[in-house]
Design a protein around this motif. Sequence first.
Motif, short mmCIF file in Angstrom:
data_model
loop_
_atom_site.label_atom_id
_atom_site.label_comp_id
_atom_site.label_asym_id
_atom_site.label_seq_id
_atom_site.Cartn_x
_atom_site.Cartn_y
_atom_site.Cartn_z
N HIS A 108 0.55 -1.46 -0.17
CA HIS A 108 0.03 -0.24 -0.08
C HIS A 108 1.05 1.34 0.10
O HIS A 108 1.57 1.97 1.39
CB HIS A 108 -0.89 0.15 1.28
N HIS A 145 1.61 5.49 -2.26
CA HIS A 145 1.26 5.93 -3.39
C HIS A 145 2.20 6.85 -3.64
O HIS A 145 2.38 7.56 -3.02
CB HIS A 145 -0.29 7.29 -2.72
N LYS A 175 -9.32 -1.02 -5.85
CA LYS A 175 -9.67 -0.46 -4.52
C LYS A 175 -10.91 0.43 -4.35
O LYS A 175 -11.11 1.10 -5.44
CB LYS A 175 -7.99 0.54 -4.63
N HIS A 216 -5.30 0.10 5.70
CA HIS A 216 -5.11 0.86 6.85
C HIS A 216 -6.11 0.81 7.67
O HIS A 216 -7.13 1.52 8.68
CB HIS A 216 -4.49 2.14 6.55
N ASP A 230 0.51 2.71 3.79
CA ASP A 230 -0.26 3.83 3.11
C ASP A 230 0.94 5.15 2.86
O ASP A 230 0.59 6.05 2.75
CB ASP A 230 -1.31 4.56 4.01
ZN ZN Z 1 -3.19 4.72 0.73
#
Ligand code: ZN
Length: 484
Positions: free
Chosen positions: A56, A58, A147, A236, A313
Amino acid sequence: MTTIIKNGTIVTADLTYKADVKVEGGVITEIGPNLSGGDELDATGCYVMPGGIDPHVHLEMPFMGTYSTDDFESGTRAGLAGGTTMVIDFCLPSPGQSLLEAIQMWDNKSTRANCDYSFHMAITWWGEQVFNEMETVVKEKGINSFKHFLAYKGALMVNDDELYASFKRCAALGATPMVHAENGDVIAELSAQLLAQGNNGPEAHAYSRPSQVEGEATNRAIMIADMAGAALYVVHTSCEESHEAIRRARQNGKRVWGEPLIQHLTLDETEYFNDDWDHAARRVMSPPFRNKQHQDSLWAGLQAGSLSVVATDHCAFTTEQKRTGVGDFTKIPNGTGGLEDRMPMLWTYGVSTGRLTMNEFVAVTSTNIAKIMNMYPKKGAVLVGADADLVVWDPNKEKTISANGQQSAIDYNVFEGKKVKGLPRFTMTRGMVAIADGEVKTQEGHGQFVKREPNAPVNAALSKWKELSAPTPVKRTGIPATGV
Ligand SMILES: [Zn+2]
Ligand SMILES: NC(=O)NCCC(=O)O
Ligand SMILES: [Zn+2]
């Protein structure tokens, strides 16, 4: 080129034993005692483990009017420095955009990656085109996970009818839906209320996203996935309410996975009460950091197996970017970093405290992820034939985490000042030594896209079970005549 990792102790998700590892052509070719015949890496006193996989991240994400600052180059370099050898990013089509066009954009960005990577596809809007393209995404593009955001109303959020339609499509394609589970409608209401009351600082971000919004959305997504016949991966997971829903679902035979983040495991809500605005805003992410009871629940879930993996994340914004939200917390870009620190932090606060065994550490940082995402044993394994994505882990190497000298491109670190013990001596990405005793030897562009097939064992088992237990018409002998 042949490399031998010598004198180490191999630690996998289920075994701990002494052996050398031979690596040729980017894969593991032999495991055994006293190997020779190549360049040697000394692993004396170290554990040889599958490199971390972060499911996970970005990197260079377009979000809240800006782009996250770590891109595929700096992000994967940071990961390697901390023992992570693969990342999975999220391909995010803008509303109305073709999924295939979005993949092209992500392909362009990811050419700079220093380690292997894959993509999840985000479903950010719904229509016939998305329904049709999902098949190409799975069958041709090698993406088997989709997602869905239940938060970020007016931007990325999808509604329940879209969620159900997309989950059904995932089930039919043998793909795994994922969900960011927070109730976006309630958050929007609470945020407006807080702002109207003059609550505009970063702490209001946490007030606007209580654990109930996460618990409600997690349970809703689980039930919708069950009705759609799909497995579900909850990203998360930060609180007991969400963990409780996941735990209950798993006990009832539902195929659901929960993913706590290293930030939620080790940092708490008091960060938002810091009187330095920058300090608090730098830690604004969704869901927000929680209290100690929620943290204990997450640790217990990792121990009990009701939570399956630990991610970051990683979505890193600079202080300057965070300051867009001065005077209005809803404008602070949501996201924190963690790629470089996930493994050392989890080792220090998990393994060294006795909360996790070394084998559990490998499971939640690598092997479980490879299995859920259907790329095991190419990734997540120390086995002959597996990719040589390995970390030679020195349990005695120490440092104090600091933004000074970190690989991430941002100007702070949410773990600043934390002392960690347990760091990579070497990190190897498909046979190439990228980190050697703190020296960074990464090669931009070395990373390759990892295709992931649909119908992983759990998805296939679930679809068989759903087929067998689907509603069927009752065969009756005595049916009354109609119209009498
Ligand atoms: Zn995320
Ligand atoms: N988590 C977060 O605050 N930012 C990244 C986007 C997301 O995963 O929701
Ligand atoms: Zn999210």
